[in-house]
Design a protein around this motif. Structure first.
Motif, PDB file in Angstrom:
ATOM      1  N   GLU A  77       0.828  -1.211   0.000  1.00 25.04           N
ATOM      2  CA  GLU A  77       0.000   0.000   0.000  1.00 25.04           C
ATOM      3  C   GLU A  77       0.856   1.252   0.000  1.00 25.04           C
ATOM      4  O   GLU A  77       0.379   2.337  -0.322  1.00 25.04           O
ATOM      5  N   THR A  78       2.122   1.114   0.388  1.00 28.84           N
ATOM      6  CA  THR A  78       2.952   2.309   0.569  1.00 28.84           C
ATOM      7  C   THR A  78       4.254   2.229  -0.218  1.00 28.84           C
ATOM      8  O   THR A  78       4.275   2.378  -1.424  1.00 28.84           O
ATOM      9  N   ASP A  79       5.337   1.949   0.490  1.00 29.97           N
ATOM     10  CA  ASP A  79       6.674   2.059  -0.092  1.00 29.97           C
ATOM     11  C   ASP A  79       7.111   0.801  -0.820  1.00 29.97           C
ATOM     12  O   ASP A  79       6.876  -0.322  -0.359  1.00 29.97           O
ATOM     13  N   ILE A  80       7.728   0.970  -1.995  1.00 30.69           N
ATOM     14  CA  ILE A  80       8.388  -0.125  -2.699  1.00 30.69           C
ATOM     15  C   ILE A  80       9.771   0.367  -3.126  1.00 30.69           C
ATOM     16  O   ILE A  80       9.989   1.569  -3.283  1.00 30.69           O
ATOM     17  N   PRO A  81      10.740  -0.543  -3.312  1.00 31.53           N
ATOM     18  CA  PRO A  81      12.119  -0.125  -3.652  1.00 31.53           C
ATOM     19  C   PRO A  81      12.246   0.293  -5.120  1.00 31.53           C
ATOM     20  O   PRO A  81      12.703  -0.463  -5.962  1.00 31.53           O
ATOM     21  N   THR A  82      11.854   1.526  -5.411  1.00 33.57           N
ATOM     22  CA  THR A  82      11.869   2.007  -6.793  1.00 33.57           C
ATOM     23  C   THR A  82      13.275   2.187  -7.354  1.00 33.57           C
ATOM     24  O   THR A  82      13.445   2.359  -8.560  1.00 33.57           O
ATOM     25  N   ASN A  83      14.279   2.149  -6.484  1.00 33.47           N
ATOM     26  CA  ASN A  83      15.667   2.270  -6.948  1.00 33.47           C
ATOM     27  C   ASN A  83      16.288   0.905  -7.209  1.00 33.47           C
ATOM     28  O   ASN A  83      17.516   0.780  -7.306  1.00 33.47           O
ATOM     29  N   PHE A  84      15.464  -0.127  -7.340  1.00 37.89           N
ATOM     30  CA  PHE A  84      15.958  -1.493  -7.505  1.00 37.89           C
ATOM     31  C   PHE A  84      16.949  -1.608  -8.653  1.00 37.89           C
ATOM     32  O   PHE A  84      18.045  -2.154  -8.497  1.00 37.89           O
ATOM     33  N   GLY A  85      16.587  -1.135  -9.840  1.00 36.81           N
ATOM     34  CA  GLY A  85      17.441  -1.260 -11.013  1.00 36.81           C
ATOM     35  C   GLY A  85      18.769  -0.561 -10.845  1.00 36.81           C
ATOM     36  O   GLY A  85      19.829  -1.093 -11.214  1.00 36.81           O
ATOM     37  N   ARG A  86      18.746   0.635 -10.266  1.00 36.45           N
ATOM     38  CA  ARG A  86      19.982   1.390 -10.082  1.00 36.45           C
ATOM     39  C   ARG A  86      20.909   0.699  -9.090  1.00 36.45           C
ATOM     40  O   ARG A  86      22.115   0.631  -9.289  1.00 36.45           O
ATOM     41  N   ARG A  87      20.347   0.152  -8.021  1.00 38.20           N
ATOM     42  CA  ARG A  87      21.173  -0.558  -7.045  1.00 38.20           C
ATOM     43  C   ARG A  87      21.697  -1.874  -7.624  1.00 38.20           C
ATOM     44  O   ARG A  87      22.845  -2.249  -7.400  1.00 38.20           O
ATOM     45  N   TYR A  88      20.871  -2.572  -8.381  1.00 40.27           N
ATOM     46  CA  TYR A  88      21.281  -3.852  -8.930  1.00 40.27           C
ATOM     47  C   TYR A  88      22.446  -3.675  -9.898  1.00 40.27           C
ATOM     48  O   TYR A  88      23.414  -4.444  -9.873  1.00 40.27           O
ATOM     49  N   PHE A  89      22.366  -2.671 -10.764  1.00 44.76           N
ATOM     50  CA  PHE A  89      23.401  -2.466 -11.779  1.00 44.76           C
ATOM     51  C   PHE A  89      24.495  -1.495 -11.333  1.00 44.76           C
ATOM     52  O   PHE A  89      25.396  -1.168 -12.114  1.00 44.76           O
TER      53      PHE A  89
END
Length: 214
Positions: free
Chosen positions: A199-211
């Protein structure tokens, strides 16, 4: 392993990976801002692998008999042919490794969707699909669903290439309820498999952190 839920008045069932302690630990490491990148990638790859394996159980199977080394006949199962993956670049490419580890010979197409910074409108800039994609079951790879706009553009391109909605399975790691509802309303025959509806927060920086570009 998989729970099925409905989002309020949406008719499409959203499939969610069972929240085992193992799954929640991986989700925690991915969300933790102090997680080192190597540990982040390790946790992400494990969660992706679990998601892909669960997704493969949703594909069609056929009965298949084999002869064992001891000469006995075993009545088992085999995947029906005609499946492929499509990753939404760039973060979706993080999920290709997990798919290839489970299905080494599966073909993977790509699609790039960018968002105009001034208008906020998503546009398709590049795509490469198997020529016979209309006849295949498609595993659409995209780890983060926030508004759902990027996935909408990718799915529209699949439909333009005559892929039926019911042949699309979207594999995802984290989705907002709003984004999942948006996709369910627009594509009610499509299936979505995620590890978490939030309902709230999701890790939208996933791609940047992964790569490593964060």
């Amino acid at each position: 392993m998989i729970d099925e839920r409905k989002l309020d008045d949406c008719s499409n069932k959203i499939k969610v990976l069972q929240a085992t302690n193992n799954v929640r630990e991986l989700q925690t490491q991915i969300r933790d801002k102090t997680t080192a990148r190597d540990r982040f990638v390790f946790a992400a790859d494990r969660l992706i692998r679990l998601t892909v394996e669960a997704g493969l159980t949703l594909l069609p199977y056929s009965e298949f008999k084999v002869v064992t080394p001891h000469g006995f006949t075993y009545e088992g199962l085999t995947h029906q042919p005609g499946n492929c993956g499509v990753s939404i670049m760039r973060s979706g490419e993080a999920m290709e490794k997990g798919l290839r580890e489970c299905c080494k010979s599966m073909r993977i197409g790509k699609i790039l969707v960018t968002t105009d910074e001034e208008t906020g409108v998503a546009n398709v800039c590049y795509l490469k699909f198997p020529a016979d994609i209309a006849t295949r079951k498609v595993l659409l790879l995209y780890p983060i669903i926030k508004s759902g706009d990027t996935c909408v553009k990718a799915i529209e391109k699949l439909l333009e290439n005559e892929v039926p909605q019911e042949s699309i399975l979207l594999l995802n790691l984290f989705a907002t309820v709003e984004g999942a509802r948006c996709l369910s309303e627009q594509f009610p025959a499509m299936s979505i498999l995620t590890t978490e509806l939030s309902e709230t927060d999701i890790p939208t920086n996933f791609g940047r952190r992964y790569f490593g570009t964060d």
